[in-house]
Design a protein around this motif. Structure first.
Motif, PDB file in Angstrom:
ATOM      1  N   ALA A  75       0.785  -1.329  -0.057  1.00  0.00           N
ATOM      2  CA  ALA A  75      -0.302  -0.254   0.204  1.00  0.00           C
ATOM      3  C   ALA A  75       1.036   1.180  -0.237  1.00  0.00           C
ATOM      4  CB  ALA A  75      -1.117   0.464   1.107  1.00  0.00           C
ATOM      5  N   ILE A  76       2.207   1.401   0.898  1.00  0.00           N
ATOM      6  CA  ILE A  76       3.233   2.446   0.701  1.00  0.00           C
ATOM      7  C   ILE A  76       3.220   2.689  -0.322  1.00  0.00           C
ATOM      8  CG2 ILE A  76       5.069   2.862   2.054  1.00  0.00           C
ATOM      9  CD1 ILE A  76       4.098   1.844   4.643  1.00  0.00           C
ATOM     10  N   THR A  77       4.175   1.267  -1.002  1.00  0.00           N
ATOM     11  CA  THR A  77       4.404   1.503  -2.083  1.00  0.00           C
ATOM     12  C   THR A  77       3.835   2.296  -3.641  1.00  0.00           C
ATOM     13  OG1 THR A  77       6.311  -0.207  -1.473  1.00  0.00           O
ATOM     14  CG2 THR A  77       5.744   0.329  -4.370  1.00  0.00           C
ATOM     15  N   GLU A  78       2.440   1.432  -3.535  1.00  0.00           N
ATOM     16  CA  GLU A  78       1.450   1.898  -4.504  1.00  0.00           C
ATOM     17  C   GLU A  78       0.659   3.166  -3.894  1.00  0.00           C
ATOM     18  OE1 GLU A  78      -3.451   0.795  -5.476  1.00  0.00           O
ATOM     19  OE2 GLU A  78      -1.924  -0.781  -4.707  1.00  0.00           O
ATOM     20  N   PRO A 117      -8.660  23.951  -5.632  1.00  0.00           N
ATOM     21  CA  PRO A 117      -8.710  25.241  -6.259  1.00  0.00           C
ATOM     22  C   PRO A 117      -7.763  25.083  -7.591  1.00  0.00           C
ATOM     23  CG  PRO A 117      -7.443  25.120  -3.689  1.00  0.00           C
ATOM     24  CD  PRO A 117      -7.913  23.815  -4.086  1.00  0.00           C
ATOM     25  N   LYS A 118      -7.264  25.805  -7.994  1.00  0.00           N
ATOM     26  CA  LYS A 118      -6.373  26.141  -8.787  1.00  0.00           C
ATOM     27  C   LYS A 118      -4.824  26.061  -8.278  1.00  0.00           C
ATOM     28  CE  LYS A 118      -4.238  28.396 -13.262  1.00  0.00           C
ATOM     29  NZ  LYS A 118      -5.047  29.505 -14.254  1.00  0.00           N
ATOM     30  N   LYS A 119      -3.791  25.318  -8.618  1.00  0.00           N
ATOM     31  CA  LYS A 119      -2.561  25.595  -8.074  1.00  0.00           C
ATOM     32  C   LYS A 119      -1.377  25.258  -9.096  1.00  0.00           C
ATOM     33  CE  LYS A 119       0.745  25.160  -4.260  1.00  0.00           C
ATOM     34  NZ  LYS A 119       0.761  24.580  -2.435  1.00  0.00           N
ATOM     35  N   ALA A 120      -0.889  25.858 -10.083  1.00  0.00           N
ATOM     36  CA  ALA A 120       0.233  25.928 -10.617  1.00  0.00           C
ATOM     37  C   ALA A 120       1.031  24.290 -10.649  1.00  0.00           C
ATOM     38  CB  ALA A 120       0.575  26.583 -11.480  1.00  0.00           C
ATOM     39  N   PRO A 121       1.638  23.246 -11.681  1.00  0.00           N
ATOM     40  CA  PRO A 121       0.692  23.583 -12.611  1.00  0.00           C
ATOM     41  C   PRO A 121      -0.718  22.833 -13.085  1.00  0.00           C
ATOM     42  CG  PRO A 121       1.980  21.673 -11.836  1.00  0.00           C
ATOM     43  CD  PRO A 121       1.836  22.430 -11.094  1.00  0.00           C
ATOM     44  N   GLN A 122      -1.555  22.767 -12.120  1.00  0.00           N
ATOM     45  CA  GLN A 122      -2.690  21.519 -11.858  1.00  0.00           C
ATOM     46  C   GLN A 122      -3.785  22.776 -12.100  1.00  0.00           C
ATOM     47  OE1 GLN A 122      -2.052  18.735  -8.406  1.00  0.00           O
ATOM     48  NE2 GLN A 122      -2.877  17.204  -9.557  1.00  0.00           N
ATOM     49  N   GLU A 123      -5.028  22.842 -12.698  1.00  0.00           N
ATOM     50  CA  GLU A 123      -6.187  24.121 -13.131  1.00  0.00           C
ATOM     51  C   GLU A 123      -6.993  23.083 -11.545  1.00  0.00           C
ATOM     52  OE1 GLU A 123      -6.745  26.015 -14.872  1.00  0.00           O
ATOM     53  OE2 GLU A 123      -4.507  25.709 -15.980  1.00  0.00           O
ATOM     54  N   ALA A 124      -7.800  23.906 -11.789  1.00  0.00           N
ATOM     55  CA  ALA A 124      -8.842  23.535 -10.322  1.00  0.00           C
ATOM     56  C   ALA A 124      -9.510  22.116 -11.106  1.00  0.00           C
ATOM     57  CB  ALA A 124     -10.197  25.117 -10.257  1.00  0.00           C
ATOM     58  N   ARG A 125      -9.901  21.937  -9.943  1.00  0.00           N
ATOM     59  CA  ARG A 125     -10.698  19.836 -10.500  1.00  0.00           C
ATOM     60  C   ARG A 125     -11.515  19.742  -8.808  1.00  0.00           C
ATOM     61  NH1 ARG A 125      -5.758  20.724  -8.028  1.00  0.00           N
ATOM     62  NH2 ARG A 125      -4.828  19.239  -7.423  1.00  0.00           N
ATOM     63  N   PRO A 126     -12.215  18.361  -9.279  1.00  0.00           N
ATOM     64  CA  PRO A 126     -13.496  17.864  -8.453  1.00  0.00           C
ATOM     65  C   PRO A 126     -12.396  17.493  -7.684  1.00  0.00           C
ATOM     66  CG  PRO A 126     -14.292  17.083 -11.115  1.00  0.00           C
ATOM     67  CD  PRO A 126     -12.524  17.750 -11.325  1.00  0.00           C
ATOM     68  N   VAL A 127     -12.365  16.999  -6.440  1.00  0.00           N
ATOM     69  CA  VAL A 127     -11.505  16.245  -4.883  1.00  0.00           C
ATOM     70  C   VAL A 127     -12.253  15.123  -5.044  1.00  0.00           C
ATOM     71  CG1 VAL A 127     -11.838  15.330  -3.048  1.00  0.00           C
ATOM     72  CG2 VAL A 127     -12.222  17.872  -2.950  1.00  0.00           C
ATOM     73  N   PRO A 128     -10.965  14.171  -5.553  1.00  0.00           N
ATOM     74  CA  PRO A 128     -11.717  12.669  -6.261  1.00  0.00           C
ATOM     75  C   PRO A 128     -11.865  11.579  -5.113  1.00  0.00           C
ATOM     76  CG  PRO A 128      -8.866  12.626  -6.752  1.00  0.00           C
ATOM     77  CD  PRO A 128      -9.505  14.255  -6.078  1.00  0.00           C
ATOM     78  N   ILE A 129     -12.769  10.993  -5.014  1.00  0.00           N
ATOM     79  CA  ILE A 129     -12.915  10.383  -4.086  1.00  0.00           C
ATOM     80  C   ILE A 129     -13.563   8.768  -3.937  1.00  0.00           C
ATOM     81  CG2 ILE A 129     -14.040  11.928  -2.439  1.00  0.00           C
ATOM     82  CD1 ILE A 129     -16.983  11.197  -3.409  1.00  0.00           C
ATOM     83  N   LEU A 130     -13.558   8.117  -2.907  1.00  0.00           N
ATOM     84  CA  LEU A 130     -13.648   6.664  -3.644  1.00  0.00           C
ATOM     85  C   LEU A 130     -15.325   6.775  -2.726  1.00  0.00           C
ATOM     86  CD1 LEU A 130     -10.627   4.600  -2.323  1.00  0.00           C
ATOM     87  CD2 LEU A 130     -11.456   5.068  -4.308  1.00  0.00           C
ATOM     88  N   GLY A 149      -1.699   8.134  -8.538  1.00  0.00           N
ATOM     89  CA  GLY A 149      -2.931   7.298  -8.754  1.00  0.00           C
ATOM     90  C   GLY A 149      -4.393   8.089  -8.558  1.00  0.00           C
ATOM     91  N   ALA A 150      -4.684   8.657  -7.860  1.00  0.00           N
ATOM     92  CA  ALA A 150      -5.823   9.207  -7.213  1.00  0.00           C
ATOM     93  C   ALA A 150      -6.325   9.093  -7.719  1.00  0.00           C
ATOM     94  CB  ALA A 150      -5.332  10.327  -6.186  1.00  0.00           C
ATOM     95  N   THR A 151      -6.562  10.352  -8.830  1.00  0.00           N
ATOM     96  CA  THR A 151      -7.570  10.257  -9.899  1.00  0.00           C
ATOM     97  C   THR A 151      -8.336   9.543 -10.738  1.00  0.00           C
ATOM     98  OG1 THR A 151      -6.865  11.929 -10.489  1.00  0.00           O
ATOM     99  CG2 THR A 151      -8.861  11.410 -11.900  1.00  0.00           C
ATOM    100  N   GLY A 152      -7.000   7.753 -10.814  1.00  0.00           N
ATOM    101  CA  GLY A 152      -7.737   6.589 -11.418  1.00  0.00           C
ATOM    102  C   GLY A 152      -8.165   5.783 -10.486  1.00  0.00           C
ATOM    103  N   ARG A 153      -7.995   5.938  -9.454  1.00  0.00           N
ATOM    104  CA  ARG A 153      -8.771   5.320  -7.907  1.00  0.00           C
ATOM    105  C   ARG A 153     -10.134   5.373  -7.980  1.00  0.00           C
ATOM    106  NH1 ARG A 153      -6.376   5.260  -4.153  1.00  0.00           N
ATOM    107  NH2 ARG A 153      -4.076   7.037  -4.385  1.00  0.00           N
ATOM    108  N   ALA A 154     -10.501   6.882  -7.843  1.00  0.00           N
ATOM    109  CA  ALA A 154     -12.171   7.406  -7.279  1.00  0.00           C
ATOM    110  C   ALA A 154     -12.899   7.144  -8.487  1.00  0.00           C
ATOM    111  CB  ALA A 154     -11.810   8.910  -7.710  1.00  0.00           C
ATOM    112  N   ASP A 155     -13.299   6.963  -7.987  1.00  0.00           N
ATOM    113  CA  ASP A 155     -15.158   6.431  -8.215  1.00  0.00           C
ATOM    114  C   ASP A 155     -16.481   7.674  -8.211  1.00  0.00           C
ATOM    115  OD1 ASP A 155     -15.330   6.498  -5.485  1.00  0.00           O
ATOM    116  OD2 ASP A 155     -15.723   3.722  -6.486  1.00  0.00           O
TER     117      ASP A 155
END
Length: 502
Positions: A338-341, A376-389, A402-408
């Motif tokens: 889990a730590i590695t992932e 909120p927006k913070k370079a280099p990332q734009e504002a984005r939804p909070v990804p959640i499980l 990989g938080a966004t990919g794991r979120a549903d």
């Protein structure tokens, strides 16, 4: 003969130069001489007038030729105000006044210059902010008049002039408020984002007491009393990052009555957190900061994320990190995977929590995402939804690699635009809705009503009891609504309340 004028804490001497023209006793640089006594000022004024009559008088250095930048620097150095006020004045002067007026002679600043400056500022900033900066300019120039450097104030507003815009001219944006359910849901999400109960307790506490942000951060454990909280100090954050321990705004010392459930919530939090004296002030504070952000940004994985992914307790993860020989091989392997992932970076026990919250860290990365559902927006990332499980409800923020990919799923807004200070407005609105008497509302908010009628209004025990009963009913109603949404919560302290354990 000469005459004198009282100007605050000093006297100045005035004398007649010719018909319709008067001078002020000044030194060789043209600065007004401030006399400690009326007699000294009168003697100096008489002496100047005698010089005029004998033809020996010479005009001192031309008044008003000192530049605005020079005078503003001298004016600021002479002020002795609260650290927060000094900081605001410095920001107003350096960022908004000096760029346009620094090299202009005081006497050379005319009303047109001020109007052009204000129009330019309004094109870029909120009207309410520009109004504040103009007030600072007016104050500085008003003091220049007192010193005899200029004859009139070009920043003074004249009635009935300019474009007629009615009340809309200085209209501020609508202030967003919420209700008891909104406070509870925002508190739950803030706790899920931080990975601990502290933020749940703090958001509920702020929403149901109406304290200012600096008063919440500066709440010391000794001022948490049975069924009451004493506002005695605040921790005001300066631009330098220093947190200054100072009296509450406008010396609004007060004792806030607390419902039993809120007192129990805060006291339980203190017993669990066991606050230690902070290194900067040596005081025990109720609420702690989160600590320095981990490598990879604010949204790096936390200990609780590792525990959740591995299906173990946070204590087990801690043992794997610090005492791996105490953990079974299979369990240790799950935690290490889990730590590695997640790309978890160990923060160390000493740096786990900072002594205090920072306004930007709390408001930007915890409170705003909680109420809006967006980072909120913070370079280099734009504002984005909070990804959640999505499970368990209301969803666990996905963090780490990989938080966004794991979120549903993602959160819907609770009250988009709500700020931590908006909870103070919310509390006042809640009291209005409960029919609380104005004298009690002013006492609780730390406001002063200078009207004659306020002199004859006094807070009674009955008023206090009705308010506490109303706040309790609102809280219990919010818990009922939350319970119907889902009878449990990933936030431990809220879960106990929903199950009726507290």
């Amino acid at each position: 003969m000469g005459y004198v004028e009282k100007r605050g804490a000093y006297w100045r001497g005035r004398y007649k130069i010719e018909d319709g023209k008067y001078g002020t006793v000044s030194d060789a640089t043209g600065a007004v001489v401030k006399f400690a006594t009326k007699r000294e000022a009168k003697q100096a004024a008489d002496a100047e007038e005698v010089s005029v009559r004998r033809g020996e008088w010479r005009d001192p250095a031309p008044l008003g030729q000192e530049t605005f930048g020079e005078y503003a620097s001298r004016w600021y150095a002479a002020q002795d105000l609260a650290a927060s006020t000094m900081q605001n004045y410095r920001r107003h002067i350096e960022e908004h006044l000096l760029p346009d007026f620094q090299d202009k002679a005081l006497a050379g600043i005319v009303r047109t210059d001020v109007d052009i400056w204000e129009k330019k500022e309004r094109a870029e900033y909120a009207a309410s902010s520009v109004k504040t900066w103009r007030s600072t300019l007016h104050l500085i120039l008003e003091d220049a008049i007192d010193e005899g450097l200029i004859a009139s104030n070009p920043a003074a507003r004249r009635r009935g002039r300019g474009k007629r815009a009615g009340r809309s001219r200085d209209r501020s944006p609508e202030k967003i408020v919420t209700d008891a359910v909104g406070i509870l849901l925002a508190a739950e999400r803030a706790a899920l984002l931080s990975g601990r109960d502290d933020e749940f307790v703090a958001v509920v506490f702020k929403g149901f007491t109406g304290q200012r942000w600096a008063e919440v951060v500066g709440l010391e454990t000794e001022f948490v009393r049975p069924r009451a909280f004493r506002v005695e100090w605040q921790l005001y954050e300066l631009d330098t990052g220093e947190l200054v321990r100072c009296p509450p705004k406008d010396d609004s010392y007060r004792t806030l009555d607390s419902p039993d459930w809120l007192s129990a919530l805060v006291l339980d939090h203190i017993a669990r957190a066991k606050p230690k004296p902070c290194p900067c002030h040596g005081k025990r504070y109720v609420f702690r900061g989160q600590g320095a952000p981990r490598t990879g940004g604010h949204h790096g994985a936390k200990l609780v994320d590792v525990a959740r992914l591995a299906g173990v307790s946070t204590g087990t993860v801690s043992n794997v990190l610090n005492r791996p020989d105490r953990v079974a091989q299979a369990t240790r392997a799950k935690v290490e995977r889990a730590i590695t992932e997640l790309g978890f970076v160990r923060g160390g026990v000493a740096s786990e929590y900072a002594p205090h919250w920072r306004r930007n860290g709390f408001g930007t990365w915890l409170f705003t995402p909680a109420v809006s559902g967006w980072y909120p927006k913070k370079a280099p990332q734009e504002a984005r939804p909070v990804p959640i499980l999505g499970e368990p409800w209301p969803g666990i923020p996905a963090r780490g690699r990989g938080a966004t990919g794991r979120a549903d799923a993602c959160w819907l807004p609770i009250a988009k635009g709500l700020t931590p200070h908006g909870l103070r407005h919310t509390h006042r609105t809640m009291m209005e809705d409960l029919g609380t008497e104005k004298v009690l509302m002013d006492e609780r908010m730390g406001h002063i009503d200078g009207s004659v009628s306020a002199r004859y209004a006094h807070v009674t025990i009955g008023m206090r009891q009705r308010l506490l009963l109303g706040l309790t009913e609102r809280w219990e109603g919010a818990l009922d609504v939350r319970r119907r949404m889902c009878p449990s919560s990933p936030v431990r302290v809220l879960d106990r309340m929903l199950r009726g354990d507290q």
